[in-house]
Design an enzyme around this catalytic site. Structure first.
Site, short mmCIF file in Angstrom:
data_model
loop_
_atom_site.label_atom_id
_atom_site.label_comp_id
_atom_site.label_asym_id
_atom_site.label_seq_id
_atom_site.Cartn_x
_atom_site.Cartn_y
_atom_site.Cartn_z
N TYR A 94 0.80 -1.23 0.00
CA TYR A 94 0.00 0.00 0.00
C TYR A 94 0.84 1.29 0.00
CZ TYR A 94 -4.51 -2.19 -0.09
OH TYR A 94 -5.61 -2.87 -0.51
N GLU A 136 -9.09 -6.65 4.07
CA GLU A 136 -8.38 -7.76 3.42
C GLU A 136 -7.77 -8.69 4.46
OE1 GLU A 136 -5.94 -5.58 0.56
OE2 GLU A 136 -7.79 -4.77 -0.26
N ARG A 205 -5.82 -14.64 -13.43
CA ARG A 205 -7.19 -14.46 -13.97
C ARG A 205 -8.18 -15.09 -13.00
NH1 ARG A 205 -4.30 -12.06 -16.88
NH2 ARG A 205 -4.26 -11.92 -19.16
N TYR A 207 -11.92 -17.06 -12.40
CA TYR A 207 -12.92 -17.90 -13.08
C TYR A 207 -14.01 -18.30 -12.09
CZ TYR A 207 -9.75 -17.80 -16.97
OH TYR A 207 -8.97 -17.33 -18.00
N GLY A 277 -20.91 -15.55 -19.34
CA GLY A 277 -21.45 -15.01 -18.08
C GLY A 277 -22.43 -15.96 -17.41
N THR A 279 -21.66 -18.76 -16.17
CA THR A 279 -21.01 -19.64 -15.20
C THR A 279 -21.45 -19.42 -13.74
OG1 THR A 279 -19.07 -18.22 -15.29
CG2 THR A 279 -18.99 -20.23 -16.61
C1 LIG Z 1 -14.98 -12.21 -11.26
C2 LIG Z 1 -14.63 -12.77 -12.62
C3 LIG Z 1 -15.11 -14.00 -12.99
C4 LIG Z 1 -14.81 -14.52 -14.25
N1 LIG Z 1 -15.32 -15.73 -14.59
C5 LIG Z 1 -15.06 -16.24 -15.83
C6 LIG Z 1 -15.60 -17.50 -16.23
O1 LIG Z 1 -16.32 -18.15 -15.48
N2 LIG Z 1 -15.29 -17.97 -17.48
C7 LIG Z 1 -14.49 -17.25 -18.34
O2 LIG Z 1 -14.25 -17.73 -19.46
N3 LIG Z 1 -13.99 -16.04 -17.98
C8 LIG Z 1 -14.24 -15.54 -16.75
N4 LIG Z 1 -13.69 -14.33 -16.38
C9 LIG Z 1 -12.79 -13.65 -17.32
C10 LIG Z 1 -11.36 -14.20 -17.16
O3 LIG Z 1 -10.86 -13.83 -15.90
C11 LIG Z 1 -10.40 -13.68 -18.21
O4 LIG Z 1 -10.49 -12.29 -18.24
C12 LIG Z 1 -10.68 -14.27 -19.58
O5 LIG Z 1 -10.48 -15.68 -19.55
C13 LIG Z 1 -9.76 -13.67 -20.64
O6 LIG Z 1 -8.45 -13.87 -20.24
P1 LIG Z 1 -7.30 -14.15 -21.31
O7 LIG Z 1 -5.99 -14.13 -20.59
O8 LIG Z 1 -7.62 -15.32 -22.13
O9 LIG Z 1 -7.42 -12.91 -22.24
P2 LIG Z 1 -6.57 -11.58 -22.19
O10 LIG Z 1 -5.18 -11.82 -22.66
O11 LIG Z 1 -6.75 -10.99 -20.85
O12 LIG Z 1 -7.37 -10.75 -23.27
C14 LIG Z 1 -8.70 -10.34 -23.03
C15 LIG Z 1 -9.30 -9.83 -24.34
O13 LIG Z 1 -8.61 -8.67 -24.78
C16 LIG Z 1 -8.22 -8.81 -26.15
N5 LIG Z 1 -6.97 -8.04 -26.28
C17 LIG Z 1 -5.71 -8.49 -26.14
N6 LIG Z 1 -4.83 -7.45 -26.30
C18 LIG Z 1 -5.59 -6.35 -26.51
C19 LIG Z 1 -5.29 -4.98 -26.75
N7 LIG Z 1 -4.03 -4.55 -26.80
N8 LIG Z 1 -6.33 -4.13 -26.93
C20 LIG Z 1 -7.60 -4.54 -26.88
N9 LIG Z 1 -7.94 -5.83 -26.68
C21 LIG Z 1 -6.95 -6.71 -26.49
C22 LIG Z 1 -8.08 -10.30 -26.35
O14 LIG Z 1 -8.26 -10.64 -27.72
C23 LIG Z 1 -9.21 -10.83 -25.49
O15 LIG Z 1 -10.43 -10.79 -26.19
C24 LIG Z 1 -13.99 -13.79 -15.14
C25 LIG Z 1 -13.49 -12.55 -14.75
C26 LIG Z 1 -13.80 -12.03 -13.50
C27 LIG Z 1 -13.26 -10.70 -13.11
C1 HEM Z 2 -6.36 2.49 -1.74
C2 HEM Z 2 -5.69 1.82 -2.63
C3 HEM Z 2 -6.25 1.01 -3.75
C4 HEM Z 2 -7.41 1.17 -4.48
C5 HEM Z 2 -8.47 2.24 -4.30
C6 HEM Z 2 -7.47 0.11 -5.45
C7 HEM Z 2 -8.48 -0.06 -6.38
C8 HEM Z 2 -8.58 -1.10 -7.27
C9 HEM Z 2 -9.66 -1.31 -8.22
C10 HEM Z 2 -10.84 -0.39 -8.41
C11 HEM Z 2 -9.42 -2.43 -8.88
C12 HEM Z 2 -10.29 -3.06 -9.98
C13 HEM Z 2 -11.20 -4.05 -9.32
C14 HEM Z 2 -11.98 -4.89 -10.31
O1 HEM Z 2 -11.34 -5.68 -11.03
O2 HEM Z 2 -13.19 -4.75 -10.37
C15 HEM Z 2 -8.18 -2.97 -8.37
C16 HEM Z 2 -7.60 -4.11 -8.83
C17 HEM Z 2 -6.31 -4.45 -8.53
N1 HEM Z 2 -5.52 -3.90 -7.57
FE1 HEM Z 2 -5.97 -2.36 -6.39
N2 HEM Z 2 -6.35 -0.68 -5.32
C18 HEM Z 2 -5.60 -0.17 -4.30
C19 HEM Z 2 -4.40 -0.67 -3.83
C20 HEM Z 2 -3.73 -1.70 -4.43
C21 HEM Z 2 -2.43 -2.15 -4.02
C22 HEM Z 2 -1.62 -1.63 -2.85
C23 HEM Z 2 -2.07 -3.16 -4.87
C24 HEM Z 2 -0.79 -3.94 -4.85
C25 HEM Z 2 0.21 -3.70 -5.64
C26 HEM Z 2 -3.17 -3.33 -5.81
C27 HEM Z 2 -3.21 -4.28 -6.81
C28 HEM Z 2 -4.30 -4.52 -7.61
C29 HEM Z 2 -4.31 -5.54 -8.64
C30 HEM Z 2 -3.16 -6.46 -9.02
C31 HEM Z 2 -5.58 -5.49 -9.22
C32 HEM Z 2 -6.10 -6.32 -10.40
C33 HEM Z 2 -5.82 -5.48 -11.59
C34 HEM Z 2 -5.76 -6.23 -12.87
O3 HEM Z 2 -5.18 -7.30 -12.85
O4 HEM Z 2 -6.25 -5.72 -13.87
N3 HEM Z 2 -4.14 -2.44 -5.51
N4 HEM Z 2 -7.70 -2.15 -7.39
#
Ligand SMILES: Cc1cc2nc3c(=O)[nH]c(=O)nc-3n(C[C@H](O)[C@H](O)[C@H](O)COP(=O)(O)OP(=O)(O)OC[C@H]3O[C@@H](n4cnc5c(N)ncnc54)[C@H](O)[C@@H]3O)c2cc1C
Ligand code: HEM
Length: 412
Positions: A94, A136, A205, A207, A277, A279
């Protein structure tokens, strides 16, 4: 929080929000520049798409705006805390994030800011960070202390890999140590830390768990994200589909998430999903059928066509066995085969008039999961139908805060 800081933070929050994209970009440059090990934690595709840049910075300013009434954004704070716990964010990170965030504000706003404003934001950040750290800590303890629970990531063997449609495959996971696994609530997800051969960093990721709790395995169901519009194929989903086989090992953190079915509630349940969606909603449907068979459930699923419609037999079996379950299918572009089989109830997109024709349950509880534009349309339709907002729950498979107001800016 002291009385001098609150007005400064609240009055400057809109300015910071306006520049949140630029601040977010600068923030991640600074963060990864000094702490490249954090590449292991953050989703690099979200970074490239600019989604996460907006999400983190935006939420800090939203919190600043509500500094004197954080209860107003409590649901968002809880959802983020679950994600952080699932990913493995720790208290020591943090201060690092705080320092880079304030530095980024200074770099982007330049003369539009001053020491008094920056000091106020430092205090606000620490105040908000302490709330996250406390929440957390509780979540880590819960995850670890529950029967079958664990802290951090645990190895699971892929026991079975089952193709569900042309693009969707399920993975049945059993713990490598052969011990018990933690229970979960329908709607929760597992978080995978993928170590992909040839990749320098881990890829994390989430799932959703797609089966009923209480088994000796977890099931996740993954859509293969193909290359499209010049963008590369999804990193982790393709790894799972093409490189992970039965007998292979994968690492997951314990079930997380606050998008959950309330099994104490007996109100009519309406589950509306689009694409993969389905799942978390399938888990809700199956659990309701098992534990609350008398509950009225409407399961509405939208897919492009029958070829990519996963688990339709699983759903129709439940609907056939239980007269309290109504299942509806909407295909955007049905194939000739679909037309001949008459295996769908609506063609095109789900809209308000169709929803009104099948749902007459203003006292129901609604759960939505699917692409953001899909959920926005349905959310708007439900609000227009007079469904109270607090009866509509949703899960996004990408970073998002809300469906109805301007803050949806966080979505790319
Ligand atoms: C709470 C939660 C639950 C989930 N549950 C499921 C589930 O049950 N089943 C499921 O299949 N997924 C689920 N997901 C989604 C999953 O976590 C992944 O995001 C998904 O599998 C895609 O990951 P990936 O690494 O294959 O794709 P990524 O590499 O993350 O790419 C995501 C998309 O972005 C595109 N992309 C890549 N590069 C770029 C770029 N530069 N600009 C724009 N677009 C780009 C890719 O073509 C792809 O379509 C869930 C996500 C969350 C947050
Ligand atoms: C007050 C401080 C913080 C706030 C308000 C904040 C807020 C958020 C929000 C809004 C998301 C997106 C949630 C979602 O996926 O719906 C997120 C994801 C995330 N946060 Fe934080 N965060 C904070 C601190 C931190 C810290 C200290 C870390 C550690 C380095 C961290 C690491 C991450 C990571 C790894 C993700 C997932 C992002 C991704 O993979 O795309 N965050 N946080």
């Amino acid at each position: 929080m002291d009385n001098q800081t609150i007005p400064i933070v609240k009055s400057t929050a809109p300015l910071l929000q306006e520049y949140s994209e630029a601040i977010g970009k600068r923030f991640y440059q600074l963060l990864f520049g000094s702490h490249p090990e954090l590449y292991h934690l953050f989703n690099q595709t979200n970074q490239r798409r600019g989604i996460q840049q907006k999400a983190l910075a935006h939420s800090v300013y939203a919190a600043g705006e509500h500094l004197d009434n954080l209860d107003a954004i409590r649901p968002i704070i809880t959802r983020i805390a679950h994600k952080h716990r699932a990913i493995g964010v720790v208290p020591e990170q943090y201060p690092i994030v705080g320092e880079k965030l304030i530095q980024a504000v200074q770099d982007v706003l330049g003369s539009q800011t001053n020491k008094e404003i920056l000091d106020a934001w430092k205090k606000a950040y620490h105040y908000i960070a302490d709330i996250f750290i406390g929440l957390e800590r509780d979540l880590y303890e819960q995850a670890e202390s529950q029967p079958g629970g664990w802290r951090g990531f645990r190895d699971f063997v892929v026991d079975r890999k089952v193709k569900e449609s042309e693009v969707i495959t399920s993975f049945y996971l059993k713990p490598a140590d052969g011990k018990a696994i933690a229970p979960y609530l329908p709607g929760q997800y597992l978080t995978l830390r993928a170590k992909i051969p040839g990749e320098k960093y881990d890829h994390i990721r989430h799932y959703s768990l797609s089966d009923v709790p209480g088994k000796d395995y977890y099931r996740i169901t993954v859509k293969r994200e193909d290359a499209h519009n010049g963008y590369p194929p999804g990193m982790v989903s393709n790894y799972l589909h093409h490189q992970v086989n039965e007998g292979d090992m994968l690492s997951f953190s314990a079930p997380a998430g606050d998008f959950v079915l309330d099994l104490e509630n007996r109100d009519p349940l309406i589950l509306i999903s689009g694409g993969v969606g389905l799942t978390p909603l399938l888990s809700m449907l199956k659990t309701t059928a098992e534990r609350q068979p008398e509950r009225q459930v409407t399961f509405i699923h939208a897919a492009i066509n029958g070829d990519v419609h996963a688990m339709k037999d699983e759903v129709s079996r439940l609907a056939d066995q239980n007269p309290n379950i109504q299942s509806y299918v909407c295909y955007e572009r049905p194939t000739e085969k679909d037309r001949q089989a008459r295996n769908f109830d609506k063609e095109g997109f789900i809209d308000r008039s169709w929803l009104e024709s099948i749902i007459s349950k203003p006292d129901g509880t609604f759960y939505l999961c699917g692409p953001i534009p899909f959920m926005r349309v349905i959310y708007r339709a439900l609000i227009e139908m007079g469904i109270p907002k607090n009866r509509i729950h949703f899960e996004a498979f990408s970073p998002i805060s809300v469906l109805d107001e301007k803050p949806v800016k966080v979505v790319g």
